[in-house]
Design an enzyme around this catalytic site. Sequence first.
Site, PDB file in Angstrom:
ATOM      1  N   CYS A   1       0.812  -1.230   0.000  1.00  0.00           N
ATOM      2  CA  CYS A   1       0.000   0.000   0.000  1.00  0.00           C
ATOM      3  C   CYS A   1       0.842   1.275   0.000  1.00  0.00           C
ATOM      4  O   CYS A   1       0.350   2.342  -0.353  1.00  0.00           O
ATOM      5  CB  CYS A   1      -0.950  -0.006   1.193  1.00  0.00           C
ATOM      6  SG  CYS A   1      -2.173  -1.322   1.095  1.00  0.00           S
TER       7      CYS A   1
ATOM      8  N   HIS B   1      -3.185   7.676   1.619  1.00  0.00           N
ATOM      9  CA  HIS B   1      -3.614   6.325   1.277  1.00  0.00           C
ATOM     10  C   HIS B   1      -5.003   6.109   1.867  1.00  0.00           C
ATOM     11  O   HIS B   1      -5.258   6.493   3.009  1.00  0.00           O
ATOM     12  CB  HIS B   1      -2.621   5.322   1.861  1.00  0.00           C
ATOM     13  CG  HIS B   1      -3.052   3.899   1.717  1.00  0.00           C
ATOM     14  ND1 HIS B   1      -3.532   3.396   0.530  1.00  0.00           N
ATOM     15  CD2 HIS B   1      -3.099   2.881   2.615  1.00  0.00           C
ATOM     16  CE1 HIS B   1      -3.844   2.126   0.700  1.00  0.00           C
ATOM     17  NE2 HIS B   1      -3.600   1.795   1.952  1.00  0.00           N
TER      18      HIS B   1
ATOM     19  N   ASN C   1      -9.913   0.380  -0.274  1.00  0.00           N
ATOM     20  CA  ASN C   1      -8.445   0.388  -0.275  1.00  0.00           C
ATOM     21  C   ASN C   1      -7.956  -0.262  -1.573  1.00  0.00           C
ATOM     22  O   ASN C   1      -8.101  -1.463  -1.750  1.00  0.00           O
ATOM     23  CB  ASN C   1      -7.946  -0.369   0.953  1.00  0.00           C
ATOM     24  CG  ASN C   1      -6.429  -0.369   1.068  1.00  0.00           C
ATOM     25  OD1 ASN C   1      -5.716  -0.021   0.122  1.00  0.00           O
ATOM     26  ND2 ASN C   1      -5.941  -0.769   2.235  1.00  0.00           N
TER      27      ASN C   1
HETATM   28  N1  COA Z   1     -18.690  -7.165   9.343  1.00  0.00           N
HETATM   29  C1  COA Z   1     -19.143  -7.324  10.571  1.00  0.00           C
HETATM   30  N2  COA Z   1     -18.348  -7.588  11.635  1.00  0.00           N
HETATM   31  C2  COA Z   1     -17.034  -7.693  11.388  1.00  0.00           C
HETATM   32  C3  COA Z   1     -16.485  -7.523  10.114  1.00  0.00           C
HETATM   33  C4  COA Z   1     -17.375  -7.248   9.058  1.00  0.00           C
HETATM   34  N3  COA Z   1     -16.963  -7.073   7.793  1.00  0.00           N
HETATM   35  N4  COA Z   1     -15.159  -7.673  10.191  1.00  0.00           N
HETATM   36  C5  COA Z   1     -14.853  -7.903  11.473  1.00  0.00           C
HETATM   37  N5  COA Z   1     -16.005  -7.933  12.209  1.00  0.00           N
HETATM   38  C6  COA Z   1     -16.151  -8.150  13.626  1.00  0.00           C
HETATM   39  C7  COA Z   1     -14.998  -8.900  14.225  1.00  0.00           C
HETATM   40  O1  COA Z   1     -15.166 -10.277  14.044  1.00  0.00           O
HETATM   41  C8  COA Z   1     -15.077  -8.487  15.681  1.00  0.00           C
HETATM   42  O2  COA Z   1     -16.048  -9.272  16.317  1.00  0.00           O
HETATM   43  P1  COA Z   1     -15.803  -9.836  17.796  1.00  0.00           P
HETATM   44  O3  COA Z   1     -15.631  -8.622  18.647  1.00  0.00           O
HETATM   45  O4  COA Z   1     -17.029 -10.622  18.042  1.00  0.00           O
HETATM   46  O5  COA Z   1     -14.549 -10.659  17.697  1.00  0.00           O
HETATM   47  C9  COA Z   1     -15.626  -7.057  15.622  1.00  0.00           C
HETATM   48  O6  COA Z   1     -16.159  -6.907  14.302  1.00  0.00           O
HETATM   49  C10 COA Z   1     -14.565  -6.012  15.867  1.00  0.00           C
HETATM   50  O7  COA Z   1     -13.428  -6.362  15.093  1.00  0.00           O
HETATM   51  P2  COA Z   1     -12.149  -5.465  15.084  1.00  0.00           P
HETATM   52  O8  COA Z   1     -11.158  -6.075  14.172  1.00  0.00           O
HETATM   53  O9  COA Z   1     -11.725  -5.126  16.469  1.00  0.00           O
HETATM   54  O10 COA Z   1     -12.759  -4.135  14.459  1.00  0.00           O
HETATM   55  P3  COA Z   1     -12.064  -2.770  14.193  1.00  0.00           P
HETATM   56  O11 COA Z   1     -12.846  -1.668  14.763  1.00  0.00           O
HETATM   57  O12 COA Z   1     -10.572  -2.820  14.461  1.00  0.00           O
HETATM   58  O13 COA Z   1     -12.231  -2.638  12.607  1.00  0.00           O
HETATM   59  C11 COA Z   1     -10.930  -2.973  10.644  1.00  0.00           C
HETATM   60  C12 COA Z   1     -11.680  -3.617  11.783  1.00  0.00           C
HETATM   61  C13 COA Z   1     -10.280  -4.044   9.807  1.00  0.00           C
HETATM   62  C14 COA Z   1     -11.912  -2.171   9.822  1.00  0.00           C
HETATM   63  C15 COA Z   1      -9.862  -2.032  11.228  1.00  0.00           C
HETATM   64  O14 COA Z   1      -9.124  -2.710  12.191  1.00  0.00           O
HETATM   65  C16 COA Z   1      -8.927  -1.496  10.194  1.00  0.00           C
HETATM   66  O15 COA Z   1      -9.319  -0.748   9.319  1.00  0.00           O
HETATM   67  N6  COA Z   1      -7.637  -1.827  10.334  1.00  0.00           N
HETATM   68  C17 COA Z   1      -6.623  -1.336   9.468  1.00  0.00           C
HETATM   69  C18 COA Z   1      -6.777  -1.980   8.166  1.00  0.00           C
HETATM   70  C19 COA Z   1      -5.874  -1.374   7.174  1.00  0.00           C
HETATM   71  O16 COA Z   1      -5.773  -0.178   7.093  1.00  0.00           O
HETATM   72  N7  COA Z   1      -5.240  -2.211   6.408  1.00  0.00           N
HETATM   73  C20 COA Z   1      -4.483  -1.847   5.312  1.00  0.00           C
HETATM   74  C21 COA Z   1      -3.332  -1.030   5.650  1.00  0.00           C
HETATM   75  S1  COA Z   1      -2.550  -0.748   4.181  1.00  0.00           S
END
Ligand code: COA
Length: 324
Positions: free
Chosen positions: A114, A251, A281
């Site tokens: 990324c 990004h 993304n």
């Molecule tokens: N729909 C519904 N629920 C979802 C889900 C989806 N698409 N994806 C994950 N969940 C659930 C998880 O299973 C978790 O459930 P649990 O609490 O029962 O275990 C809950 O949502 C919270 O998950 P969590 O990972 O803590 O959520 P978050 O607030 O961190 O958001 C992301 C998840 C992935 C959106 C976030 O962490 C993120 O954007 N991270 C960075 C990603 C990124 O930028 N990557 C690329 C960098 S180049």
Amino acid sequence: MIRRSVILGTGSYLPDRILTNADLAASVDTTDEWIVERTGIRQRHIAADGELTSDLGVAAARRALAAARLTADDVDLIVVATATPDQTFPSCATVIQHKLGMVRGVAFDVAAVCSGFLYALSVADAMLVTGAANTALVIGAETFSRLLDWSDRGTCVLFGDGAGAVVLRAENAPGTSADRGILASKLHSDGRYNDLLYVDGGPGSTGTVGKLRMKGREVFRHAVTNLASVMTETLAAAGLAATDVAWVVPHQANLRILEGTAKKLGLPIERVIVTVDGHANTSAASVPLALDAAVRDGRIKRGDLLILEAMGGGFTWGAAAVRW
Ligand code: COA
């Protein structure tokens, strides 16, 4: 006088097919509300069967060349940032070179996921200012849809396909922070975090392409800190501060990361170019996609100071301060 790399034109391309959050909710356990609230994403574009990363890159490159009023014959360097090349080799850059009808110049890929566009821009800038090349196409192009595990709701909702490109040309300038062009860029990487965001295959290990795996919460935590720090470092290297910035061109991974980073820099979200809602993304394509959108709709004006930034797998991260 010194040589500066000036962006003469931008272009981008998104595949026609749109996949909405509602479409995804029909196949994995998720909802439009969850995706919008946690990421800001509403839809993503998906490449058609047979539509390759190089095709997306060529479409963006042609638009950037047209905006710069140049042709492929004027270009002597192509740097392509991609983690989804058409083939393991040859490089996507040489495929794009050929599709553009070029029979001279240097073309190669950089792999920084990324952050790839920032890496590619920085390498091209270094080659332009040292005189190794004069006119460069810097392209970020990805078909991440082909790396996704479409049964993993934690990752498949976050990514999409697309491409963006800029034409860079070396111009003489006085060498002050008022110059047009790339004023400073800073890159970082830290392989200790390879296992937080990776693909579980490859030509030298499994002999397969593999699927994207991510520990999202941990990536998120590092992103805001690393991005705010590299932006501050880059602005300082250019003799500038956050208060000088007209537009942050980030990004596009997650709206909450954009908000958190802007806040750390003391900048209002209104000064951040946000396109994550429309294409999710797109990895190395997302910075030039956002740049092209804001150039074409007139938000970015001559003389504006831009700060481009990205973070990705590795981890890798970087920023560039650019006077428009
Ligand atoms: N729909 C519904 N629920 C979802 C889900 C989806 N698409 N994806 C994950 N969940 C659930 C998880 O299973 C978790 O459930 P649990 O609490 O029962 O275990 C809950 O949502 C919270 O998950 P969590 O990972 O803590 O959520 P978050 O607030 O961190 O958001 C992301 C998840 C992935 C959106 C976030 O962490 C993120 O954007 N991270 C960075 C990603 C990124 O930028 N990557 C690329 C960098 S180049």
